[in-house]
Design a protein around this motif. Structure first.
Motif, short mmCIF file in Angstrom:
data_model
loop_
_atom_site.label_atom_id
_atom_site.label_comp_id
_atom_site.label_asym_id
_atom_site.label_seq_id
_atom_site.Cartn_x
_atom_site.Cartn_y
_atom_site.Cartn_z
N ASP A 293 17.46 40.11 37.05
CA ASP A 293 17.80 39.57 38.36
C ASP A 293 18.96 40.37 38.94
OD1 ASP A 293 17.70 37.95 40.57
OD2 ASP A 293 18.66 36.21 39.62
N SER A 294 19.11 40.34 40.24
CA SER A 294 20.22 41.03 40.89
C SER A 294 20.45 40.45 42.27
CB SER A 294 19.95 42.54 41.01
OG SER A 294 18.88 42.79 41.90
N VAL A 295 21.63 40.67 42.80
CA VAL A 295 21.92 40.36 44.20
C VAL A 295 22.49 41.63 44.82
CG1 VAL A 295 22.25 37.88 43.97
CG2 VAL A 295 24.18 39.39 43.55
N ARG A 296 22.03 41.94 46.02
CA ARG A 296 22.47 43.12 46.75
C ARG A 296 22.82 42.73 48.17
NH1 ARG A 296 20.73 48.64 45.50
NH2 ARG A 296 20.13 48.76 43.32
N GLY A 297 23.70 43.51 48.78
CA GLY A 297 24.05 43.25 50.16
C GLY A 297 24.69 44.46 50.79
N SER A 298 24.90 44.41 52.11
CA SER A 298 25.54 45.51 52.82
C SER A 298 26.24 44.97 54.05
CB SER A 298 24.52 46.58 53.22
OG SER A 298 23.57 46.06 54.13
N LEU A 299 27.27 45.72 54.50
CA LEU A 299 28.02 45.40 55.71
C LEU A 299 28.44 46.69 56.38
CD1 LEU A 299 30.49 42.48 54.75
CD2 LEU A 299 28.54 42.35 56.32
N THR A 300 28.64 46.62 57.69
CA THR A 300 29.12 47.76 58.45
C THR A 300 30.29 47.34 59.30
OG1 THR A 300 26.89 48.70 58.55
CG2 THR A 300 28.49 49.55 60.11
N GLY A 301 31.29 48.23 59.40
CA GLY A 301 32.44 47.92 60.23
C GLY A 301 33.37 49.11 60.36
N GLY A 321 25.01 34.04 43.94
CA GLY A 321 24.83 33.95 42.49
C GLY A 321 25.40 35.06 41.65
N ALA A 322 26.25 35.90 42.23
CA ALA A 322 26.78 37.05 41.47
C ALA A 322 27.60 36.62 40.26
CB ALA A 322 27.64 37.93 42.40
N ALA A 323 28.36 35.53 40.38
CA ALA A 323 29.21 35.12 39.27
C ALA A 323 28.39 34.78 38.03
CB ALA A 323 30.05 33.90 39.68
N ALA A 324 27.26 34.12 38.22
CA ALA A 324 26.41 33.78 37.07
C ALA A 324 25.84 35.03 36.41
CB ALA A 324 25.28 32.86 37.53
#
Length: 330
Positions: A293-301, A321-324
């Motif tokens: 399992d994994s969680v991914r994300g992105s942001l721009t600024g 859920g990253a902490a788990a």
């Protein structure tokens, strides 16, 4: 602490500047990247620099990074020498630094970054996708272990340690290297291979869409004492503003996740020209160590908001859920 003074330049003579003492680990890679900083500093300021080789806990241990389980194993002794006045500045691989600042020390310069991606060195010139299921792949980083397993290629991931040549010597059939040749491939930072002239060994540079790099991978951190205004001013001439913005964003993500270098956390930022000026694009992921399992994300600024972008992206990953995933890895 063991420190061996290795003068790269003679001591100052009448009318010439006194050399600055640069603390570094003794590995070939550490000495190479520290000498590059020394040469750049001398070229920019005219001040000679000599290397001071320092043995760290990470150098003396035979355990993997995950087994050592703490941040700072490659930097504590060097920082102590800096604080005690045994050296005037220190060069670290930025990704080895704890995210908390060191009292009395300043991160005076972040030079231009090398390519931060990971690289595969495989037998017979194979790429990752060409390695057959069951192939033995060596890496010491939980982040790489988790992401390689998540690809679902059926690879056997083997924990390894040692300097670059030692790791390359584990790959079967590589010419000109001594080693057991008991692995089909290893995964290393491309930056390290580049700095010591081993890019010809790379069989594939891994796309960040497959394997996202470690926070601050490929970047160097140049520290000095906060009270040493002269050295801080000299080192400031090596600063690369876009590189600092990228690594601040990446390490802000890491710090907000409360994860260290042994956690399966990846983050990668790039600065590019946008419609309204420079924009920073930040990606990050947390992957279960077994790759399930994994969680991914992105942001721009804006690059000026680098730290805030990192904190915001980490908060988003934690909400999903990253902490788990990190707890399961530990």
């Amino acid at each position: 602490m063991t420190a061996i003074h290795a003068a790269a330049t003679p001591a100052g003579t009448a009318g010439s500047p006194v050399p600055l003492r640069l603390g570094t680990r003794a590995s070939v890679l550490a000495r190479t990247q520290s000498q590059a900083v020394a040469d750049a500093l001398t070229a920019a300021t005219g001040v000679p620099v000599e290397l001071v080789l320092i043995s760290t806990e990470g150098d003396r241990s035979s355990a993997t990074i995950a087994q050592m389980g703490s941040t700072g194993v490659f930097v504590t002794a060097i920082r102590r020498a800096l604080t005690d006045g045994e050296v005037d500045l220190a060069v670290h691989s930025y990704k080895d630094l704890p995210t908390a600042p060191a009292p009395g020390l300043s991160l005076a310069a972040v030079p231009v970054r090398e390519d931060p991606r990971d690289a595969l060195v495989a037998r017979d010139g194979l790429t990752l996708g060409e390695l057959p299921p069951g192939s033995r792949i060596g890496t010491g980083a939980p982040r790489r272990v988790a992401q390689l397993r998540a690809l679902g290629l059926g690879l056997d991931i083997v924990p390894i340690r040692g300097n670059v040549d030692t790791r390359l010597g584990r790959v079967r059939g590589l010419a000109g290297l001594e080693g057991p040749g008991d692995l089909d491939a290893v995964v290393l930072a491309r930056a390290g291979l580049s700095r010591i002239g081993h890019t010809d060994r790379i069989t594939e540079t891994l796309d960040p869409l497959q394997v996202l790099p470690a926070p601050a991978q490929g970047a160097l951190a140049v520290e000095c004492r906060s009270s040493d205004a002269r050295t801080r001013e000299l080192l400031g001439r090596l600063e690369d503003t876009p590189t600092r913005a990228c690594v601040v964003a990446e390490r802000s993500t890491l710090a907000t996740l409360e994860a260290g270098c042994s956690a399966p956390v990846a983050a990668y930022a790039e600065v590019a020209e946008g419609e309204a000026g420079p924009e920073l694009f930040l990606r990050a992921s947390v992957t279960a160590l077994d790759g399930s399992d994994s969680v991914r994300g992105s942001l721009t600024g804006p690059p000026a908001d680098a730290a805030a972008l990192g904190r915001a992206l980490a908060a988003d990953l934690l909400d999903r859920g990253a902490a788990a995933l990190m707890a399961a890895g530990r």
